[in-house]
Write a protein that holds these residues in place. Structure first.
Motif, PDB file in Angstrom:
ATOM      1  N   PRO A 227      -1.438   0.954   7.930  1.00 53.80           N
ATOM      2  CA  PRO A 227      -2.202  -0.281   7.746  1.00 53.80           C
ATOM      3  C   PRO A 227      -2.168  -1.240   8.931  1.00 53.80           C
ATOM      4  O   PRO A 227      -3.004  -2.140   9.018  1.00 53.80           O
TER       5      PRO A 227
ATOM      6  N   LEU B 209      -4.786   3.809   4.853  1.00 55.44           N
ATOM      7  CA  LEU B 209      -3.724   3.414   3.933  1.00 55.44           C
ATOM      8  C   LEU B 209      -2.344   3.709   4.513  1.00 55.44           C
ATOM      9  O   LEU B 209      -1.428   2.912   4.397  1.00 55.44           O
TER      10      LEU B 209
ATOM     11  N   MET C 166       0.867  -1.172   0.000  1.00 55.47           N
ATOM     12  CA  MET C 166       0.000   0.000   0.000  1.00 55.47           C
ATOM     13  C   MET C 166       0.904   1.221   0.000  1.00 55.47           C
ATOM     14  O   MET C 166       1.793   1.333   0.836  1.00 55.47           O
TER      15      MET C 166
ATOM     16  N   TYR D 272      -7.533   0.432  -0.395  1.00 53.73           N
ATOM     17  CA  TYR D 272      -7.616   1.833  -0.010  1.00 53.73           C
ATOM     18  C   TYR D 272      -7.187   2.781  -1.123  1.00 53.73           C
ATOM     19  O   TYR D 272      -7.807   3.830  -1.311  1.00 53.73           O
ATOM     20  N   PHE D 273      -6.143   2.445  -1.847  1.00 53.39           N
ATOM     21  CA  PHE D 273      -5.673   3.325  -2.915  1.00 53.39           C
ATOM     22  C   PHE D 273      -6.762   3.509  -3.972  1.00 53.39           C
ATOM     23  O   PHE D 273      -7.041   4.635  -4.398  1.00 53.39           O
TER      24      PHE D 273
END
Length: 136
Positions: A64, A61, A33, A106-107
């Protein structure tokens, strides 16, 4: 994935902050991430409901290993947004975002939220204008 960074630029990888002292290319050879410095929103810039949601996902993000608090805030905020929103495009986007967050993507969730910024801006601009019928 290959990422090019300029001198002094930061990248956030799995909770670690890396700053490079010269132009460099980095190849990420496994699933990590990450967030580029240009994509990081400062708390002071989280001035709308959707930007606040972005900030919460960004926290997940960037850290994590400890997402519990940010995830709880996200869940409350997301539910509140869904409850008050009437715009179909926004509601569909919020649904997709929730699926991405649930899958710890998340990205991709941040990208989806950024894509909704203009929709939110249009909604807010429409709410701020007074209809000629209301002024009479």
């Amino acid at each position: 994935m290959k990422i090019s960074l300029r001198a002094g630029e930061r990248i956030y990888i799995n909770g670690a902050v890396l700053r490079v002292d010269r132009k460099v290319s980095v190849e990420l050879v496994n699933d990590v991430m990450f967030l580029l410095e240009a994509q990081v929103m400062q708390a002071s810039d989280a001035t709308t409901a959707l930007r606040q949601l972005y900030f919460m996902v960004q926290l997940m993000l960037m850290n994590p290993t400890d997402v519990r608090d940010a995830a709880a805030l996200y869940a409350q905020h997301h539910a509140a947004l869904c409850a008050v929103c009437e715009n179909r495009e926004m509601l569909d986007g919020l649904g997709a975002i929730d699926e991405l967050v649930g899958a710890t993507r998340y990205f991709e969730a941040l990208k989806r939220i950024r894509a909704l910024f203009p929709v939110e801006q249009a909604i807010l601009a429409g709410a701020a204008t007074v209809s000629p019928f209301e002024a009479a």
